[in-house]
Write an enzyme that holds these catalytic residues in place. Sequence first.
Site, mmCIF file in Angstrom:
data_model
loop_
_atom_site.group_PDB
_atom_site.id
_atom_site.type_symbol
_atom_site.label_atom_id
_atom_site.label_comp_id
_atom_site.label_asym_id
_atom_site.label_seq_id
_atom_site.Cartn_x
_atom_site.Cartn_y
_atom_site.Cartn_z
ATOM 1 N N THR A 379 -5.562 12.277 -3.957
ATOM 2 C CA THR A 379 -5.846 13.228 -2.905
ATOM 3 C C THR A 379 -6.275 12.410 -1.706
ATOM 4 O O THR A 379 -6.485 11.212 -1.817
ATOM 5 C CB THR A 379 -6.965 14.142 -3.421
ATOM 6 O OG1 THR A 379 -6.486 14.755 -4.595
ATOM 7 C CG2 THR A 379 -7.419 15.170 -2.425
ATOM 8 N N ASP A 421 -3.741 21.474 -12.648
ATOM 9 C CA ASP A 421 -5.123 21.902 -12.396
ATOM 10 C C ASP A 421 -5.438 23.275 -12.999
ATOM 11 O O ASP A 421 -6.592 23.686 -13.049
ATOM 12 C CB ASP A 421 -5.433 21.925 -10.887
ATOM 13 C CG ASP A 421 -5.805 20.545 -10.365
ATOM 14 O OD1 ASP A 421 -6.069 19.654 -11.192
ATOM 15 O OD2 ASP A 421 -5.830 20.359 -9.142
ATOM 16 N N SER A 450 -9.665 24.043 -8.057
ATOM 17 C CA SER A 450 -9.702 22.703 -7.456
ATOM 18 C C SER A 450 -11.114 22.152 -7.462
ATOM 19 O O SER A 450 -12.089 22.902 -7.536
ATOM 20 C CB SER A 450 -9.207 22.807 -6.010
ATOM 21 O OG SER A 450 -9.355 21.575 -5.358
ATOM 22 N N GLY A 471 -10.303 12.310 -5.668
ATOM 23 C CA GLY A 471 -10.814 11.818 -6.956
ATOM 24 C C GLY A 471 -10.887 12.856 -8.058
ATOM 25 O O GLY A 471 -11.640 12.680 -9.009
#
Length: 566
Positions: A379, A421, A450, A471
């Site tokens: 990210t 996710d 998230s 991370g």
Amino acid sequence: MSKWSKYHQEKGSTMANLVKYAAHLLIVTAIFFHPASFAKQAAVAMPDSYSSDTARAILEQGGNAVDAAIAAQFVLAVTLPEAGNIGGGGFMLIQKDGKGDFIDYRETAPAAAHRDMYLDDKGDVIDNMSVYGIHASGVPGSVAGMWLAHQKHGSLEWKTLLEPAVKLAEQGFIVHPKLAASIERYIARMAKKSVNINFADYFAEAKANKVFKQPELAATLKRIRDQGKAGFYEGETAKIIATFMKQHGGIITEQDLKAYEAKSRTPIKGNWRGYEVLTSPPPSSGGIAILQWLKMYDLAKPKEKLEHNSTTYVHILAEVGKRVFADRAEYLGDPDFYEVPKTALLADDYLSNRASTIRPDAISTTENIKPGLHESEQTTHFSILDKWGNAVANTTTINLSFGSGVVVSGAGFILNDEMDDFSAKPGVMNVFGAIGGKANEIQPHKRMLSSMTPTILLQDNKVKMVTGSPGGTTIISSVYESILNAVEFDMTAEQVVDSPRFHHQLWPKNVIRYHTGLEPKVVKALEKMGYTLDERHFGDMHVIINKDGKLDAASEASGRGKAMVF
Ligand code: DON
């Protein structure tokens, strides 16, 4: 020669000039002391030099922080392919003209997605299916997010903001050696795993210190420049994506693209030690998590101030982390699909109850840490502060480095692997070791949970700190620790981003991940308490601090970021 002596020399010293000089002085003084204009400094802390230079140029052209952020997001889609994107999503937290806003441009599950789509006949999770290749992607949100941010807050023309990215894609940019090395490593790793992706066809030619051009991406960016949001979600780009999906067995359709909407949500605001913490609401788990973390730390720590990164400091924060992540797994998901008990999770009574079982000298048993309410790596982040005091904290992602590894042929951009996710099966860890259940199960059009946590600290409604990091689940630790570093330990921006961090998240059991630099005696003492210590870097922080009107900005040394105050 100073500005003033130059003024004297050029203008002479007639009476008229003296009057002009006095008027000038008055204006300058008024501007300088105007409360909204603290010294007219601006700052950027960005993940690479291209985004940094672009954001600065936009601010110097008179654009505001949101304009600079939009231009930077598109540049990063060209120059930071590990994470910068138009094929992914993210969150943009904004404090502008004294008010907060949160642009949620998280990806959504395609209409044909369903709860068990990553399970085999026996009900087991199919290895890698949500992580690499054509099945891993959610419907991208980045272009819609930038469009919405621009409509609500932009001041320069949309086209102006796209131009730097178009130019870098069309004319090429010089590949940083760190980028070349990660491309090489990624191609080798994917070949070893025999993953079926086309990443190498597009990126094998990107070599250290050489110019790298991306003509297909340039054409896509031009359509976005000229047609706005529709240049991605409709017409030629949408057709290219849908045809590509069909050819390779993927499920994203033209209808999915057309139906995608970025959303403006109310940021979470919590009080902590005299600051207002403005942070990310669901579908981020991060805002609730960092407030729980900061508040429970204050409740659980001994009265005397703990030394930074001492054994007790790390242990207490790890204990808090156990509780935070147990709640995350149970209660956090897309708020449009699942009622997240935000208020209950942040209630003072709840947190003091939960913190009351933390002991300074003993580890609590992982299996006993349950969600607490009784019912009822890649990210990228950047921080910008403009001369008017408006701030943007933006975290954006395609999930893992280089996303799903799939490039949309004909459109030249990398697709995310954000579907990982979601919780593919209750209790089964995703790549970040996060578990989940009903709240985060897959449903069509739903946003996956998230950990991205762009955050802004306010005092008297003025921006004091802009922070965030990539991370995965470790983002939450990077963000709350950056806040403690700045507030509790009074560090400079550079110290904030570069001092060693650590992370604990309930599972894997009693494992603390940490940065090199944590003192060996602390590592030993934690091991003696029963923790397993795992030395692995995480995160890439880009932080701006406003200390009494003076700005300080820094990008973490381990990355290739560039921060500037000007
Ligand atoms: O949204 C999330 O929490 C993850 N997809 C973020 C992934 C990430 O930070 C990877 N970076 N190293």
